[in-house]
Design a protein around this motif. Structure first.
Motif, PDB file in Angstrom:
ATOM      1  N   ASN A 231       0.815  -1.222   0.000  1.00 20.29           N
ATOM      2  CA  ASN A 231       0.000   0.000   0.000  1.00 20.29           C
ATOM      3  C   ASN A 231       0.845   1.266   0.000  1.00 20.29           C
ATOM      4  O   ASN A 231       0.334   2.352   0.249  1.00 20.29           O
ATOM      5  CB  ASN A 231      -0.950   0.004   1.206  1.00 20.29           C
ATOM      6  CG  ASN A 231      -0.206   0.002   2.539  1.00 20.29           C
ATOM      7  OD1 ASN A 231       0.900  -0.538   2.651  1.00 20.29           O
ATOM      8  ND2 ASN A 231      -0.812   0.591   3.555  1.00 20.29           N
ATOM      9  N   SER A 233       3.269   3.702  -2.252  1.00 19.13           N
ATOM     10  CA  SER A 233       3.649   4.030  -3.623  1.00 19.13           C
ATOM     11  C   SER A 233       5.153   3.852  -3.818  1.00 19.13           C
ATOM     12  O   SER A 233       5.956   4.247  -2.968  1.00 19.13           O
ATOM     13  CB  SER A 233       3.252   5.478  -3.931  1.00 19.13           C
ATOM     14  OG  SER A 233       3.662   5.845  -5.226  1.00 19.13           O
ATOM     15  N   GLU A 250      -7.707  -7.137  -2.461  1.00 19.78           N
ATOM     16  CA  GLU A 250      -7.916  -6.635  -1.113  1.00 19.78           C
ATOM     17  C   GLU A 250      -6.879  -7.233  -0.182  1.00 19.78           C
ATOM     18  O   GLU A 250      -6.356  -8.323  -0.413  1.00 19.78           O
ATOM     19  CB  GLU A 250      -9.329  -6.965  -0.620  1.00 19.78           C
ATOM     20  CG  GLU A 250     -10.412  -6.273  -1.437  1.00 19.78           C
ATOM     21  CD  GLU A 250     -11.765  -6.331  -0.752  1.00 19.78           C
ATOM     22  OE1 GLU A 250     -12.041  -7.324  -0.036  1.00 19.78           O
ATOM     23  OE2 GLU A 250     -12.552  -5.379  -0.931  1.00 19.78           O
ATOM     24  N   ASP A 261      -9.409  -2.488  -0.366  1.00 18.53           N
ATOM     25  CA  ASP A 261      -8.507  -2.302  -1.512  1.00 18.53           C
ATOM     26  C   ASP A 261      -7.102  -1.997  -1.001  1.00 18.53           C
ATOM     27  O   ASP A 261      -6.881  -1.007  -0.293  1.00 18.53           O
ATOM     28  CB  ASP A 261      -9.033  -1.156  -2.376  1.00 18.53           C
ATOM     29  CG  ASP A 261      -8.274  -1.007  -3.680  1.00 18.53           C
ATOM     30  OD1 ASP A 261      -7.060  -1.311  -3.719  1.00 18.53           O
ATOM     31  OD2 ASP A 261      -8.877  -0.538  -4.672  1.00 18.53           O
ATOM     32  N   ARG A 263      -4.572  -0.762  -2.270  1.00 22.32           N
ATOM     33  CA  ARG A 263      -3.951   0.497  -2.682  1.00 22.32           C
ATOM     34  C   ARG A 263      -4.451   1.678  -1.884  1.00 22.32           C
ATOM     35  O   ARG A 263      -3.886   2.777  -1.937  1.00 22.32           O
ATOM     36  CB  ARG A 263      -4.238   0.724  -4.172  1.00 22.32           C
ATOM     37  CG  ARG A 263      -3.574  -0.271  -5.084  1.00 22.32           C
ATOM     38  CD  ARG A 263      -4.255  -0.390  -6.406  1.00 22.32           C
ATOM     39  NE  ARG A 263      -5.639  -0.872  -6.268  1.00 22.32           N
ATOM     40  CZ  ARG A 263      -6.385  -1.250  -7.289  1.00 22.32           C
ATOM     41  NH1 ARG A 263      -5.903  -1.210  -8.513  1.00 22.32           N
ATOM     42  NH2 ARG A 263      -7.623  -1.677  -7.080  1.00 22.32           N
ATOM     43  N   ARG A 264      -5.531   1.475  -1.117  1.00 22.72           N
ATOM     44  CA  ARG A 264      -6.124   2.581  -0.369  1.00 22.72           C
ATOM     45  C   ARG A 264      -6.083   2.366   1.138  1.00 22.72           C
ATOM     46  O   ARG A 264      -6.747   3.053   1.893  1.00 22.72           O
ATOM     47  CB  ARG A 264      -7.574   2.780  -0.828  1.00 22.72           C
ATOM     48  CG  ARG A 264      -7.686   3.207  -2.281  1.00 22.72           C
ATOM     49  CD  ARG A 264      -9.126   3.426  -2.720  1.00 22.72           C
ATOM     50  NE  ARG A 264      -9.218   3.966  -4.064  1.00 22.72           N
ATOM     51  CZ  ARG A 264      -9.204   3.229  -5.165  1.00 22.72           C
ATOM     52  NH1 ARG A 264      -9.137   1.908  -5.063  1.00 22.72           N
ATOM     53  NH2 ARG A 264      -9.289   3.791  -6.362  1.00 22.72           N
TER      54      ARG A 264
END
Length: 265
Positions: A231, A233, A250, A261, A263-264
């Motif tokens: 998660n 960047s 997930e 999710d 990525r969030r």
């Protein structure tokens, strides 16, 4: 992703999850049809010797503790087979003395057949361990309706024809922050539907019976092998089919907490 944590999203046989994580452990139980498998990834036997050579870090060996954890999980789950999703050993380029000593003790203790999905750290282990371990090709293999591979290469067509694809290699972890800005890293599971389009350039899918498989990326079993913060960047993935193959993945903590999710998070 503890038992029941994700409801109907699991790949299932009847009313049972095909692959079901063991609560509070970086391991899962898998229904292989005629066997129950205990799945784990990235054992990295002999890692302390590797860290000494690679980074000059001196650590006492945790080989006995790693072996005890595996034996406890086998006893808790009643599994008939131990399946390691790659990187059973740590040394790249050939098995070292520290690896072999640890693995000889592990194999003498487990009391069940062992399958190794060949990983990028496993060079030489197949020859060194002989017929005591069933070793898959680098692209993995099918065990019942589960496809198993490490993840450093493209999966074989047989793996992609499974109902669920289990992989290691990523050492999945998430970085969590609290209300005052503090942070910590936690091991995590990463899972979601596998996207067929991600394999168009890497695997011949003409003869694959695509079953809309789920992919489950395992956290590392070894506590000293580090992890990829999925998660954060810029961390990136290691497998050639990720993240494209996991468009809606997930993340879950080992205790089953669903983070949503990845990525969030």
């Amino acid at each position: 992703m503890a038992p029941g944590a994700a409801g109907g999203d699991d790949a299932r046989r009847g009313d049972r999850p095909l692959v079901e994580p063991v609560p509070d452990a970086p391991a899962a139980v898998a229904d292989l049809g005629d066997e129950t498998g205990l799945f784990l990834a990235d054992y990295h036997a002999g890692i302390e010797a590797g860290l000494r050579y690679e980074r000059g870090v001196e650590l006492d060996s945790a080989a006995d503790e790693r072996r005890a954890r595996v034996l406890d999980l086998l006893a808790r789950t009643g599994a008939d087979r131990l399946v390691v999703l790659g990187d059973l050993g740590h040394r790249v380029g050939g098995a070292g003395d520290a690896e072999l000593e640890e693995l000889e003790a592990l194999l003498a203790a487990v009391g069940v057949p062992v399958t190794l999905a060949l990983g990028n750290h496993d060079s030489g282990l197949a020859d060194a361990l002989g017929d005591r371990v069933d070793v898959t090709p680098a692209g993995g293999a099918r065990l019942g309706d589960a496809g198993v591979l490490h993840g450093h290469t493209w999966p074989s067509p047989a793996v992609l024809g499974a109902e669920v694809v289990c992989m290691g290699h990523e050492h999945v972890a998430v970085k969590l922050e609290d209300a005052v800005g503090g942070g910590r890293a936690e091991k995590a599971w990463l899972r979601g539907p596998l996207a067929r389009d991600a394999f168009a350039d890497g695997v011949d899918l003409d003869d694959v019976e695509w079953r809309d498989p789920e992919v489950v990326a395992f956290p590392a079993f070894n506590d000293r092998s580090g992890g990829t913060w999925v998660n954060v960047s810029g961390q990136g993935f290691l497998a050639p089919f990720l993240p494209d193959g996991l468009a809606s993945g997930e993340a879950y903590l080992l205790d089953g907490t669903r983070l949503g999710d990845y990525r969030r998070v």
